[in-house]
Design an enzyme around this catalytic site. Sequence first.
Site, short mmCIF file in Angstrom:
data_model
loop_
_atom_site.label_atom_id
_atom_site.label_comp_id
_atom_site.label_asym_id
_atom_site.label_seq_id
_atom_site.Cartn_x
_atom_site.Cartn_y
_atom_site.Cartn_z
N TYR A 1 78.58 52.83 33.15
CA TYR A 1 80.08 52.06 33.53
C TYR A 1 81.17 52.35 32.19
O TYR A 1 81.03 52.69 31.28
CB TYR A 1 79.77 50.52 33.02
CG TYR A 1 80.94 49.60 33.25
CD1 TYR A 1 81.05 49.14 34.61
CD2 TYR A 1 81.77 49.20 32.10
CE1 TYR A 1 82.24 48.17 34.61
CE2 TYR A 1 82.64 48.50 32.40
CZ TYR A 1 83.13 47.77 33.49
OH TYR A 1 84.17 47.16 33.75
N HIS B 1 74.75 20.95 18.75
CA HIS B 1 75.76 21.37 17.88
C HIS B 1 76.67 22.36 18.58
O HIS B 1 77.95 21.80 18.94
CB HIS B 1 75.06 22.38 16.72
CG HIS B 1 76.09 22.73 15.51
ND1 HIS B 1 75.57 23.04 14.35
CD2 HIS B 1 77.45 22.78 15.47
CE1 HIS B 1 76.59 23.49 13.58
NE2 HIS B 1 77.48 23.27 14.37
N HIS C 1 81.41 31.29 15.22
CA HIS C 1 80.95 30.17 15.56
C HIS C 1 81.94 29.17 16.06
O HIS C 1 83.43 29.25 15.72
CB HIS C 1 80.48 29.34 14.06
CG HIS C 1 80.23 27.76 14.62
ND1 HIS C 1 79.18 27.63 15.47
CD2 HIS C 1 80.54 26.60 13.92
CE1 HIS C 1 79.05 26.10 15.65
NE2 HIS C 1 79.89 25.60 14.55
#
Length: 229
Positions: free
Chosen positions: A226, A168, A94
């Site tokens: 890749y 937020h 977060h």
Amino acid sequence: MLEKCKQKVWQANLDLVRHHLVLFTWGNVSGRDEKSGYIVIKPSGVPYETLQWEDMVVVSPDGEVVEGRYRPSSDTPTHLELYRMHVGIGGVVHTHSTYATAYAQAGEGIPAYGTTHADYFHGEIPCTRSLTEQEVRDAYERNTGAVIRERFTGLDPLAVPACLVRHHGVFAWGKDCAEAVYHAAVVEEVAKMSAFTRLIRRDAEQVEPYVLEKHYQRKHGANAYYGQK
């Protein structure tokens, strides 16, 4: 207990600072121990400059503190909801990183304008709805995770490993805590690119679906080519 997991989660938290994704204590990282199912997470409000690996807190999948001298992050219930969203999630981050949080505050997802975005996210990075007053009052952090899960109805959280929470900030995830930090860094970078794209041309078109598909699949598809084997 879980010393190796604590050290990995501690390093991942320090990497948020290294990648300029946090100021002060504005972020947290957690990681799930595969064997025990326990979650290791940053303690609440402890500054990064004094943080030690021994400070990490171990919690059960239900949020009960198993080990730790500090209280776990106040965002722990959100992290736990995200672990419940998909068994492939082994780490959660977060942040309130500037550009991505600006999109969250505007209540908009981050559009896929180019191939940098498409290399990591199979479409727009979505933004949730606002939480209701009752959701905030009753169980704010758990309901923050719940609105992310709601927003991902019909979406693959492993193909789009991040979400913005309206007003937020950013939550990102990955197969482990290091990959979750990596995705959080990419979210911020593509948000910055998106913001500048809109400054240059407000009505800029998103990348063509076939180009997005090509770039995503060549890194993540069944026949990805890749990089090195």
